[in-house]
Design a protein around this motif. Structure first.
Motif, PDB file in Angstrom:
ATOM      1  N   ARG A 200      37.136 -14.114  32.832  1.00 52.83           N
ATOM      2  CA  ARG A 200      35.917 -14.582  33.504  1.00 52.83           C
ATOM      3  C   ARG A 200      35.319 -15.781  32.775  1.00 52.83           C
ATOM      4  N   LEU A 201      35.338 -15.747  31.442  1.00 53.39           N
ATOM      5  CA  LEU A 201      34.798 -16.863  30.678  1.00 53.39           C
ATOM      6  C   LEU A 201      35.590 -18.140  30.951  1.00 53.39           C
ATOM      7  N   ALA A 202      36.901 -18.009  31.125  1.00 50.36           N
ATOM      8  CA  ALA A 202      37.748 -19.174  31.367  1.00 50.36           C
ATOM      9  C   ALA A 202      37.636 -19.693  32.795  1.00 50.36           C
ATOM     10  N   THR A 203      37.429 -18.791  33.760  1.00 44.97           N
ATOM     11  CA  THR A 203      37.496 -19.190  35.169  1.00 44.97           C
ATOM     12  C   THR A 203      36.161 -19.168  35.897  1.00 44.97           C
ATOM     13  N   ARG A 204      35.186 -18.453  35.366  1.00 47.13           N
ATOM     14  CA  ARG A 204      33.869 -18.324  36.001  1.00 47.13           C
ATOM     15  C   ARG A 204      32.800 -18.574  34.945  1.00 47.13           C
ATOM     16  N   ARG A 205      32.847 -19.725  34.322  1.00 44.64           N
ATOM     17  CA  ARG A 205      32.103 -19.962  33.089  1.00 44.64           C
ATOM     18  C   ARG A 205      30.613 -19.641  33.192  1.00 44.64           C
ATOM     19  N   ASP A 206      29.925 -20.231  34.144  1.00 47.66           N
ATOM     20  CA  ASP A 206      28.467 -20.073  34.210  1.00 47.66           C
ATOM     21  C   ASP A 206      28.065 -18.620  34.431  1.00 47.66           C
ATOM     22  N   ALA A 207      28.689 -17.976  35.409  1.00 45.41           N
ATOM     23  CA  ALA A 207      28.355 -16.579  35.691  1.00 45.41           C
ATOM     24  C   ALA A 207      28.728 -15.688  34.511  1.00 45.41           C
ATOM     25  N   ALA A 208      29.875 -15.973  33.890  1.00 44.08           N
ATOM     26  CA  ALA A 208      30.319 -15.161  32.757  1.00 44.08           C
ATOM     27  C   ALA A 208      29.357 -15.284  31.588  1.00 44.08           C
ATOM     28  N   ARG A 209      28.949 -16.510  31.273  1.00 39.25           N
ATOM     29  CA  ARG A 209      28.037 -16.692  30.139  1.00 39.25           C
ATOM     30  C   ARG A 209      26.680 -16.051  30.419  1.00 39.25           C
TER      31      ARG A 209
END
Length: 268
Positions: free
Chosen positions: A196-205
C-alpha cells in the motif's frame, strides 16, 4: 527459512539475499499477489550475536524469543520519495497486530516507542532493525529484523527495563506454535502495508500515521533524544509528521524535528 542457531538473522539474510544473488532474484520475480509484496523469512530458535540499533546487543535464550528477519523486495520509489521511515513503522504495527492476534487480544499494555521499540507497560518487549542489502532492477532488498521476548522468565531478562510475554500473559501456547503464528502474521501484514505504501502512498501514509500515533507511548511525554553525533535534546514529544519524523517541543517553546536518534521517555 528456519535455522536452529545463527549469529544474527539480519546478517544471514543480508548475505543470502544480497542484490544480484539467486535468492533475491527469485524473491524479486515471485508472483506478487494484488495487495501484498512477497516476503521471505529467516527465523532462528537461538541467536548468538543479535544486533539492535546503534550497535546494541540483542540477547535471547534457546526457544525463548522471536528472532526473525523479513526480506522484502521494496520498490525503490518508496525510498526515493523519502518514505523510508515508514518501513520501520509498518514493521512495528505488523508486530503489534500479530501479537494481539496470537494472544487473543490480551495485550492491552502494548505500545510503540519511536522509532523502533515494542513496549509493554513502559518496559521493552522487542525491537526492530531495518537494513538493506543493495538494489536491483528497481527494487531495494530490505531486511527487517524483529526480536521479541516471548517465553523468557523474569529472572533471565537481560535488563531491568526489559519484559516478555510470559511475564504478563498466562496460558501462552508452546514456543513453536507462538513463533510460527507471529512469523506468519508479521510477514503477511508487512507485505500488505508496504504494498500500500508503494502503490497507494497518500492513503497509506494517512492510515499509518493515525495508527502510529494511536499506538505511540512517546507522544505527549517528556523525552530525551540522543543523536548519533553525541548531542541530545530534552523536551516534550508533540507530533509525528507524515514523513515519520518526531517533533519535540523544547522548554523555550521552540520545536526540533528529529529524523533519527535514540529516544528515552522521561515522564508524562
Amino acid at each position: 527459512m528456519h535455522l536452529a542457531q545463527v549469529g544474527s538473522t539480519n546478517s544471514y539474510a543480508r548475505q543470502a539475499y544480497r542484490s544480484g544473488g539467486s535468492a533475491f532474484r527469485e524473491l524479486h520475480d515471485a508472483a506478487t499477489t494484488e495487495g501484498a509484496l512477497p516476503v521471505d523469512v529467516v527465523v532462528t530458535d537461538e541467536q548468538t550475536q543479535g544486533r539492535g540499533r546503534l550497535g546494541r546487543i540483542w540477547q535471547s535464550g534457546v526457544d525463548e524469543a522471536l528472532c526473525a528477519s523479513f526480506v522484502v523486495p521494496l520498490p525503490r520509489v518508496v525510498l526515493e520519495r523519502g518514505d523510508g521511515g515508514w518501513v520501520t513503522a509498518c514493521a512495528g504495527l505488523a508486530a503489534v497486530d500479530a501479537l494481539r492476534a496470537a494472544c487473543d487480544d490480551r495485550l492491552g499494555g502494548l505500545s510503540l516507542k519511536w522509532p523502533n521499540d515494542l513496549l509493554w507497560g513502559g518496559r521493552k518487549l522487542g525491537g526492530i532493525l531495518c537494513e538493506t542489502a543493495g538494489m536491483d532492477e528497481g527494487c531495494v532488498c530490505v531486511v527487517v529484523g524483529i526480536g521479541i521476548n516471548l517465553l523468557t522468565p523474569a529472572e533471565r531478562l537481560p535488563l531491568e527495563a526489559a519484559t516478555s510475554l510470559a511475564v504478563h500473559v498466562e496460558g501462552l501456547p508452546t514456543y513453536a506454535v507462538l513463533r510460527d503464528a507471529l512469523v506468519d502474521g508479521i510477514a503477511g501484514r508487512i507485505g500488505e502495508m508496504l504494498w500500500r505504501l508503494a502503490t497507494r502512498r497518500d492513503a497509506a501514509r494517512d492510515d499509518l500515521l493515525v495508527r502510529t500515533k494511536a499506538a505511540s507511548c512517546t507522544l505527549g511525554h517528556r523525552v530525551e533524544v540522543r543523536r548519533a553525533d553525541g548531542t541530545s535534546v530534552v523536551g516534550r514529544a508533540v507530533d509525528i509528521r507524515r514523513d515519520m519524523a518526531l517533533v519535540v517541543k523544547l522548554d523555550d517553546g521552540s520545536r526540533v524535528v528529529v529524523t533519527a536518534g535514540d529516544v528515552g521517555v522521561l515522564s508524562r
